[in-house]
Design a protein around this motif. Sequence first.
Motif, PDB file in Angstrom:
ATOM      1  N   HIS A 144       0.803  -1.230   0.000  1.00  0.00           N
ATOM      2  CA  HIS A 144       0.000   0.000   0.000  1.00  0.00           C
ATOM      3  C   HIS A 144       0.832   1.275   0.000  1.00  0.00           C
ATOM      4  O   HIS A 144       0.285   2.371  -0.195  1.00  0.00           O
ATOM      5  N   TRP A 170     -10.620   5.073   1.108  1.00  0.00           N
ATOM      6  CA  TRP A 170      -9.542   4.158   1.481  1.00  0.00           C
ATOM      7  C   TRP A 170     -10.194   2.933   2.143  1.00  0.00           C
ATOM      8  O   TRP A 170     -10.685   3.026   3.261  1.00  0.00           O
ATOM      9  N   ASP A 172      -9.868  -0.642   3.751  1.00  0.00           N
ATOM     10  CA  ASP A 172      -8.702  -1.256   4.373  1.00  0.00           C
ATOM     11  C   ASP A 172      -9.085  -1.764   5.767  1.00  0.00           C
ATOM     12  O   ASP A 172      -9.965  -1.199   6.421  1.00  0.00           O
ATOM     13  N   ASP A 176      -3.481   3.025   7.980  1.00  0.00           N
ATOM     14  CA  ASP A 176      -2.274   3.404   7.211  1.00  0.00           C
ATOM     15  C   ASP A 176      -1.961   4.876   7.345  1.00  0.00           C
ATOM     16  O   ASP A 176      -1.496   5.521   6.404  1.00  0.00           O
ATOM     17  N   ASP A 278      -7.346  -1.877  -0.407  1.00  0.00           N
ATOM     18  CA  ASP A 278      -6.411  -2.868   0.138  1.00  0.00           C
ATOM     19  C   ASP A 278      -7.190  -4.171   0.283  1.00  0.00           C
ATOM     20  O   ASP A 278      -8.216  -4.213   0.974  1.00  0.00           O
TER      21      ASP A 278
HETATM   22 MN   LIG Z   1      -3.449  -0.738   3.521  1.00  0.00          MN
END
Ligand SMILES: [Mn+2]
Length: 356
Positions: A144, A170, A172, A176, A278
């Motif tokens: 990522h 995002w 996930d 992050d 992700d």
């Molecule tokens: Mn990630």
Amino acid sequence: MSPSRLDDYIGDNSAPGSASGTSTSRFFGKLNTSMIQSKFLAHPEDLGIVAVGFSGGQGKPGVDAAPTALIESGLLDQLRDELGYNLHGHDAVHNYTDLVPAQDPPHRGMKNPRAVSAVTRKIADQVYAQAREGRLVLTLGGDHSVAIGTIAGSAKAIRERLGREIAVIWVDAHADINTPETSGSGNIHGMPVSFLTGLAREEKEEFFGWLKDEHRISVKKLVYIGLRDVDAGEKRILRENGIKAFSMFDIDKHGIGRVMEMALAHIGSDTPIHLSFDVDALDPMWAPSTGTPVRGGLTLREGDYICEVVHQTGSLIAVDLVEVNPRLAPENDIGAHETVRAGCSLVRCALGESLL
Ligand SMILES: [Mn+2]
């Protein structure tokens, strides 16, 4: 077996839209494709592919093999033949070995800082080159950390083309958003959002100093979906900055349909969207072959639904699929195959595949 080199798919790099009539067939002739008009792309039938075989943002080898695995499983064939895209981009999966220095000691605790900075800078150029043509951009990671480059490239191109800021969705298990100082591991794949929002900054070129305001995104236009493994330092960052985040708790409480309505309402209908997905957002039942799996995640259908709904907005300008690691499963284990298959499904949904 399908070929793995992109040049088997990418016929020409001539001006976008040169294949006249393609958009008609894409929007009206393809039964696999929804009929959504793009709000922000000059050439929505043109797809820029950036294939990133890079694993330096974390410690486990194998995530660099993902683009080839995804392509060999037929993803690009499906995008071209079933969804009707004209594919553009470079003629091979990039491994960026020439950008990785022999010596790369930690800086502010970050591991491989020079390599990740140099590679993501190059990725930003590649994504920018596709996005400034008014094309949709698909990046196949890679870990990522590559999103530092993809989002920087998108943000810069859309600012130049349209004078607008982009929003980022995002998806996930993790936020992050560690800074180098809050990170426990030093792995940069846990930090991309802090650099992209400017929460983490560096002056020196070789340590992400190349990131300028033109590359950055606002914390106000950032939305998380699927979180369930967030570090204490990250929770503080999310709260202090008022960042919109829908965890698995919210998905359990409201359902994915309502969560997507709220996520898109936060972004607004007049903002270009970069979707960074992700694969570890999915439950390990669906995507076991990833570096940091966390139980209690999205079903494959919930993941596909997120992608379908984002496509339906007409605001999508770029998609990342990251953290597929086909080498983590033992030989002959179906886990790697299932994870690649799930990744292909997510991409097709984001790019317009519809069930009916
Ligand atoms: Mn990630």
